[in-house]
Design a protein around this motif. Structure first.
Motif, PDB file in Angstrom:
ATOM      1  N   PHE A  81       7.241  64.088  55.408  1.00 61.86           N
ATOM      2  CA  PHE A  81       8.220  64.021  54.325  1.00 61.86           C
ATOM      3  C   PHE A  81       7.753  64.862  53.145  1.00 61.86           C
ATOM      4  O   PHE A  81       8.527  65.625  52.553  1.00 61.86           O
ATOM      5  CB  PHE A  81       8.417  62.557  53.925  1.00 61.86           C
ATOM      6  CG  PHE A  81       9.434  62.388  52.844  1.00 61.86           C
ATOM      7  CD1 PHE A  81      10.754  62.712  53.052  1.00 61.86           C
ATOM      8  CD2 PHE A  81       9.075  61.883  51.599  1.00 61.86           C
ATOM      9  CE1 PHE A  81      11.711  62.571  52.049  1.00 61.86           C
ATOM     10  CE2 PHE A  81      10.008  61.731  50.598  1.00 61.86           C
ATOM     11  CZ  PHE A  81      11.331  62.076  50.826  1.00 61.86           C
ATOM     12  N   HIS A  82       6.452  64.768  52.827  1.00 64.76           N
ATOM     13  CA  HIS A  82       5.932  65.539  51.698  1.00 64.76           C
ATOM     14  C   HIS A  82       6.084  67.035  51.952  1.00 64.76           C
ATOM     15  O   HIS A  82       6.439  67.810  51.062  1.00 64.76           O
ATOM     16  CB  HIS A  82       4.470  65.178  51.417  1.00 64.76           C
ATOM     17  CG  HIS A  82       3.929  65.849  50.188  1.00 64.76           C
ATOM     18  ND1 HIS A  82       3.217  67.032  50.238  1.00 64.76           N
ATOM     19  CD2 HIS A  82       4.033  65.532  48.878  1.00 64.76           C
ATOM     20  CE1 HIS A  82       2.890  67.404  49.012  1.00 64.76           C
ATOM     21  NE2 HIS A  82       3.374  66.508  48.163  1.00 64.76           N
ATOM     22  N   GLY A  83       5.841  67.460  53.195  1.00 66.90           N
ATOM     23  CA  GLY A  83       5.978  68.875  53.546  1.00 66.90           C
ATOM     24  C   GLY A  83       7.402  69.357  53.314  1.00 66.90           C
ATOM     25  O   GLY A  83       7.622  70.463  52.792  1.00 66.90           O
ATOM     26  N   LEU A  84       8.380  68.528  53.679  1.00 64.52           N
ATOM     27  CA  LEU A  84       9.778  68.916  53.478  1.00 64.52           C
ATOM     28  C   LEU A  84      10.106  68.989  51.990  1.00 64.52           C
ATOM     29  O   LEU A  84      10.890  69.832  51.548  1.00 64.52           O
ATOM     30  CB  LEU A  84      10.720  67.928  54.184  1.00 64.52           C
ATOM     31  CG  LEU A  84      10.625  67.938  55.717  1.00 64.52           C
ATOM     32  CD1 LEU A  84      11.490  66.834  56.310  1.00 64.52           C
ATOM     33  CD2 LEU A  84      11.033  69.297  56.291  1.00 64.52           C
ATOM     34  N   ASP A 122      11.068  54.745  56.930  1.00 61.37           N
ATOM     35  CA  ASP A 122       9.854  54.759  57.754  1.00 61.37           C
ATOM     36  C   ASP A 122       9.190  56.129  57.696  1.00 61.37           C
ATOM     37  O   ASP A 122       7.995  56.264  57.443  1.00 61.37           O
ATOM     38  CB  ASP A 122      10.168  54.354  59.211  1.00 61.37           C
ATOM     39  CG  ASP A 122      11.386  55.076  59.797  1.00 61.37           C
ATOM     40  OD1 ASP A 122      11.825  56.090  59.214  1.00 61.37           O
ATOM     41  OD2 ASP A 122      11.901  54.634  60.841  1.00 61.37           O
ATOM     42  N   PHE A 123      10.013  57.179  57.901  1.00 66.80           N
ATOM     43  CA  PHE A 123       9.489  58.549  57.889  1.00 66.80           C
ATOM     44  C   PHE A 123       8.998  58.928  56.489  1.00 66.80           C
ATOM     45  O   PHE A 123       7.930  59.530  56.324  1.00 66.80           O
ATOM     46  CB  PHE A 123      10.569  59.512  58.378  1.00 66.80           C
ATOM     47  CG  PHE A 123      10.252  60.956  58.145  1.00 66.80           C
ATOM     48  CD1 PHE A 123       9.184  61.566  58.801  1.00 66.80           C
ATOM     49  CD2 PHE A 123      11.008  61.727  57.264  1.00 66.80           C
ATOM     50  CE1 PHE A 123       8.878  62.901  58.584  1.00 66.80           C
ATOM     51  CE2 PHE A 123      10.713  63.063  57.041  1.00 66.80           C
ATOM     52  CZ  PHE A 123       9.643  63.647  57.697  1.00 66.80           C
ATOM     53  N   GLN A 124       9.766  58.550  55.469  1.00 65.04           N
ATOM     54  CA  GLN A 124       9.362  58.890  54.101  1.00 65.04           C
ATOM     55  C   GLN A 124       8.000  58.280  53.767  1.00 65.04           C
ATOM     56  O   GLN A 124       7.173  58.895  53.115  1.00 65.04           O
ATOM     57  CB  GLN A 124      10.399  58.377  53.099  1.00 65.04           C
ATOM     58  CG  GLN A 124      11.708  59.135  53.140  1.00 65.04           C
ATOM     59  CD  GLN A 124      12.558  58.909  51.885  1.00 65.04           C
ATOM     60  OE1 GLN A 124      12.040  58.629  50.815  1.00 65.04           O
ATOM     61  NE2 GLN A 124      13.864  59.044  52.025  1.00 65.04           N
ATOM     62  N   ALA A 125       7.767  57.050  54.257  1.00 63.36           N
ATOM     63  CA  ALA A 125       6.516  56.351  53.922  1.00 63.36           C
ATOM     64  C   ALA A 125       5.310  56.977  54.614  1.00 63.36           C
ATOM     65  O   ALA A 125       4.228  57.087  54.046  1.00 63.36           O
ATOM     66  CB  ALA A 125       6.640  54.877  54.308  1.00 63.36           C
ATOM     67  N   GLY A 126       5.468  57.402  55.878  1.00 61.41           N
ATOM     68  CA  GLY A 126       4.347  57.915  56.657  1.00 61.41           C
ATOM     69  C   GLY A 126       3.587  56.795  57.340  1.00 61.41           C
ATOM     70  O   GLY A 126       3.719  55.617  56.987  1.00 61.41           O
ATOM     71  N   GLU A 160       0.075  60.075  61.977  1.00 62.26           N
ATOM     72  CA  GLU A 160       1.074  60.443  60.960  1.00 62.26           C
ATOM     73  C   GLU A 160       2.458  60.501  61.602  1.00 62.26           C
ATOM     74  O   GLU A 160       2.579  60.588  62.830  1.00 62.26           O
ATOM     75  CB  GLU A 160       0.682  61.796  60.332  1.00 62.26           C
ATOM     76  CG  GLU A 160       1.472  62.217  59.118  1.00 62.26           C
ATOM     77  CD  GLU A 160       1.608  61.150  58.026  1.00 62.26           C
ATOM     78  OE1 GLU A 160       2.386  60.186  58.229  1.00 62.26           O
ATOM     79  OE2 GLU A 160       0.974  61.282  56.958  1.00 62.26           O
ATOM     80  N   TYR A 161       3.480  60.422  60.762  1.00 62.52           N
ATOM     81  CA  TYR A 161       4.870  60.570  61.191  1.00 62.52           C
ATOM     82  C   TYR A 161       5.395  61.943  60.754  1.00 62.52           C
ATOM     83  O   TYR A 161       5.208  62.334  59.592  1.00 62.52           O
ATOM     84  CB  TYR A 161       5.756  59.496  60.534  1.00 62.52           C
ATOM     85  CG  TYR A 161       5.498  58.076  60.962  1.00 62.52           C
ATOM     86  CD1 TYR A 161       4.838  57.771  62.153  1.00 62.52           C
ATOM     87  CD2 TYR A 161       5.942  57.014  60.176  1.00 62.52           C
ATOM     88  CE1 TYR A 161       4.628  56.452  62.540  1.00 62.52           C
ATOM     89  CE2 TYR A 161       5.737  55.693  60.556  1.00 62.52           C
ATOM     90  CZ  TYR A 161       5.070  55.418  61.731  1.00 62.52           C
ATOM     91  OH  TYR A 161       4.864  54.113  62.111  1.00 62.52           O
ATOM     92  N   PHE A 162       6.066  62.625  61.688  1.00 62.24           N
ATOM     93  CA  PHE A 162       6.598  63.961  61.420  1.00 62.24           C
ATOM     94  C   PHE A 162       8.073  64.044  61.809  1.00 62.24           C
ATOM     95  O   PHE A 162       8.545  63.269  62.636  1.00 62.24           O
ATOM     96  CB  PHE A 162       5.840  65.016  62.244  1.00 62.24           C
ATOM     97  CG  PHE A 162       4.376  65.076  61.939  1.00 62.24           C
ATOM     98  CD1 PHE A 162       3.893  65.918  60.941  1.00 62.24           C
ATOM     99  CD2 PHE A 162       3.463  64.298  62.646  1.00 62.24           C
ATOM    100  CE1 PHE A 162       2.536  65.969  60.654  1.00 62.24           C
ATOM    101  CE2 PHE A 162       2.107  64.338  62.364  1.00 62.24           C
ATOM    102  CZ  PHE A 162       1.643  65.179  61.363  1.00 62.24           C
ATOM    103  N   PHE A 163       8.746  65.042  61.226  1.00 57.67           N
ATOM    104  CA  PHE A 163      10.092  65.381  61.675  1.00 57.67           C
ATOM    105  C   PHE A 163      10.058  66.799  62.246  1.00 57.67           C
ATOM    106  O   PHE A 163       9.494  67.705  61.616  1.00 57.67           O
ATOM    107  CB  PHE A 163      11.111  65.301  60.524  1.00 57.67           C
ATOM    108  CG  PHE A 163      12.475  65.732  60.968  1.00 57.67           C
ATOM    109  CD1 PHE A 163      13.189  64.958  61.870  1.00 57.67           C
ATOM    110  CD2 PHE A 163      13.015  66.938  60.537  1.00 57.67           C
ATOM    111  CE1 PHE A 163      14.434  65.377  62.322  1.00 57.67           C
ATOM    112  CE2 PHE A 163      14.259  67.351  60.980  1.00 57.67           C
ATOM    113  CZ  PHE A 163      14.975  66.566  61.883  1.00 57.67           C
ATOM    114  N   GLN A 164      10.652  66.964  63.422  1.00 55.79           N
ATOM    115  CA  GLN A 164      10.612  68.269  64.095  1.00 55.79           C
ATOM    116  C   GLN A 164      12.018  68.877  64.075  1.00 55.79           C
ATOM    117  O   GLN A 164      12.887  68.472  64.850  1.00 55.79           O
ATOM    118  CB  GLN A 164      10.103  68.070  65.533  1.00 55.79           C
ATOM    119  CG  GLN A 164       9.513  69.326  66.094  1.00 55.79           C
ATOM    120  CD  GLN A 164       8.535  69.058  67.218  1.00 55.79           C
ATOM    121  OE1 GLN A 164       7.798  68.077  67.208  1.00 55.79           O
ATOM    122  NE2 GLN A 164       8.529  69.930  68.203  1.00 55.79           N
ATOM    123  N   PRO A 165      12.273  69.835  63.168  1.00 53.46           N
ATOM    124  CA  PRO A 165      13.634  70.332  62.958  1.00 53.46           C
ATOM    125  C   PRO A 165      14.114  71.255  64.082  1.00 53.46           C
ATOM    126  O   PRO A 165      13.315  71.742  64.882  1.00 53.46           O
ATOM    127  CB  PRO A 165      13.517  71.139  61.655  1.00 53.46           C
ATOM    128  CG  PRO A 165      12.132  70.940  61.142  1.00 53.46           C
ATOM    129  CD  PRO A 165      11.290  70.481  62.283  1.00 53.46           C
TER     130      PRO A 165
END
Ligand code: N7H
Length: 521
Positions: free
Chosen positions: A95-98, A112-116, A501-506
């Protein structure tokens, strides 16, 4: 081998390659990095990397070709591998990367994703020895993203990893941690406790071909799910009826409702540009191999009936080390056979795709006398289990696509302490880089870990804890029907969380937008 047609069809040229087909490489490195604070530099780096990102289309075509070439060469050269090779790169962001990339509408991402991962410790049991203060990465929220590199050879991997390092450095990004993973050379396809892994995955409608007679399955026993369980923007499974009250306490009749083959509501991308993306959960799980092997010995010795460590291990996992199922499949009575050891020794066909996953629990093993209710595979995917407050239609809404790979060198009994295959007690370092994809971290990975694995009364009261990955205070209970004693108390945990860690894969188009090149997704 027909692939079901679905609407909308999967945009395979948009979805990153590790998600649906899986890289399935012997060598993989995860480069966790921190972006430069200057958004212009961060975007310029992404613009340069994006064209190298492998798509689902490329990876699945390659995997098909790889299987074809290997099958031909195997029949002529006795197990020698084929000659087609590819090196793959994928990318995912925290989330921080985005936020650093100034991605639009980031506040619409789920909590959930925002928190990590580290901040969700209480939800998933990452406390005490599993707690983030002991982690080697992910503890302090300093990671902005991960570059996933996978290759067929160590040399190819090294080359690509060095290139990624140079690229990151050129734009002022910092590598926070690098996690290498590799297939065991002594036992390919097996994890460090010795068990065959990567056998059972959910099938995906519109992607996984049906190889048997049931159009609702991929390989026999592999139920096809709607892709919205794993890719945002597509239909999900139809959810089950009204949820049971949270304090069901064993009072409610277990449900067995069959999952519907019809498409359910879409997995709504939120924000909208998250379409064709997926959430990527990474966990570095250290394995205490000598501790696990010693425990199997000790538990087998304490049984009053003749029991081998191998049988206890099979009861803990729900499969033999070879991957052979304990449940009867294809007319082979694996239970009777197992008295003599692994039934696949007498019936090697059990290990074929047509048989290895073709079993359920409810009809013949509701009490867990074959596969204990708390064994790892039954906890993590209870199949047609009549769970209290759940049932199969519900179960199919909590699946994950696993993409793990072992890290560290295999343990060899007798190897001197301090050598690569030896063990020097803590901190020794081998285990599983567990990874999985889903469209809801809370409803899939976290649900599996917290509501199934860590809950001693799931799937039925008194089942116990998953001996492989539950994270409860020891001693952990484990019901072993037919055992004497039939109730075990496991003195310690053999798997410890040491990073995550939690990530989002665009999607591919979204990467363009994030890098400031594209305008639509
Ligand atoms: Fe597990 N193991 O070696 O014991 N796992 N797992 N896992 N796991 C599976 O079916 C293992 C972990 C699942 O469809 C097998 O591929 C180890 C986490 C699920 O029937 C084996 C670790 C989570 C399945 C292992 C570990 C899961 C599964 C059987 C950690 C989720 C599919 C082979 C070090 C939170 C079940 C196979 C099904 C299978 C092992 C971690 C989930 C052998 C050692 C963290 C859903």
């Amino acid at each position: 081998m027909a692939v079901q047609e679905i609407q909308p069809p999967l945009a395979l040229d948009q979805i990153q390659g590790n998600i649906l087909g899986g890289f399935s490489k012997d060598h993989q490195t995860l480069i966790f990095f921190r972006l430069p604070e200057n958004v212009v530099h961060a975007r310029a780096w992404l613009a340069e990397l994006s064209p190298d990102v492998a798509t689902a289309d490329e990876v699945s075509r390659f995997n098909d070709l790889f299987k074809l070439v290997n099958a031909r060469r195997d029949s002529r050269h006795h197990g020698e591998r084929g000659t087609v090779e590819a090196t793959w790169v994928n990318i995912a962001f925290t989330f921080h990367g985005l936020q650093v990339l100034q991605a639009p509408d980031v506040d619409q991402f789920p909590a959930d994703f925002q928190a990590g991962m580290a901040a969700r410790a209480n939800q998933i049991g990452d406390n005490d020895e599993n707690g983030s203060p002991n982690w080697v990465f992910g503890a302090t929220g300093t990671i902005d993203g991960v570059v996933i590199v996978a290759a067929d050879s160590a040399a190819d991997l090294d080359r690509e990893v060095s290139r990624e390092h140079r690229l990151l450095a050129r734009y002022g990004a910092v590598v926070i941690y690098e996690q290498a993973g590799e297939t065991r050379t002594d036992l390919p396809g097996h994890e460090h406790f010795g068990f065959k892994d990567g056998i059972s995955q959910p099938g995906i409608r519109g992607f996984t071909p049906s190889t048997g007679s049931d159009p609702n399955q991929g390989d026999p026993g592999q139920d096809l799910l709607w892709p919205g369980e794993f890719i945002l923007g597509y239909p999900r499974q139809i959810p089950p009826g009204p949820p049971p009250p949270p304090d069901y306490g064993g009072q409610i009749t277990p449900q067995t409702s069959d999952p519907s083959p019809d498409p359910g509501p879409p997995a709504t991308p939120s924000p909208p540009w998250a379409v064709n993306g997926s959430y990527y959960v990474v966990r570095r799980l250290r394995q205490d191999v000598p501790g696990f092997l010693d425990a199997l010995q000790q538990i087998a010795a304490e049984q009053t009936t003749s029991t081998t460590p191998e049988q206890i291990g099979a009861k803990f996992v729900g499969r033999y080390r070879s991957g052979a199922p304990l449940e009867p499949v294809s007319g082979i009575d694996t239970e009777a056979e197992s008295l003599a050891g692994d039934p696949s020794i007498a019936h090697p066909d059990l290990l074929l795709d047509a048989h290895i996953n073709d079993f359920e629990y409810q009809a013949a093993d509701a009490d867990g006398h074959v596969v204990p209710l708390a064994s790892h595979i039954r906890k993590a995917y209870p199949r047609d289990e009549a769970t209290i407050g759940g049932g199969e239609a519900d179960t199919q809404t909590h699946r994950i696509l696993r993409r793990g790979i072992p890290f560290g060198k295999p343990y060899k009994a007798g190897a001197p302490a301090g050598t690569p295959h030896g063990d020097v007690q803590y901190p020794f370092d081998r285990g599983l880089v567990f990874a999985c994809y889903q469209t809801s971290i809370e409803n899939q990975f976290e649900f599996v870990q917290a509501t199934w694995v860590d809950a001693p009364d799931f799937p039925q009261p008194g089942a116990g804890d998953d001996p492989i990955i539950s994270q409860n205070t020891s001693p952990r209970p484990f019901a072993l029907p037919g055992g004497a004693p039939g109730q075990l108390q496991l003195a310690k945990q053999w798997v410890t969380t040491t990073g995550g860690e939690y990530f989002f894969q665009p999607s591919i188009d979204a990467l363009q937008v994030l890098s400031g090149i594209g305008t639509s997704y």
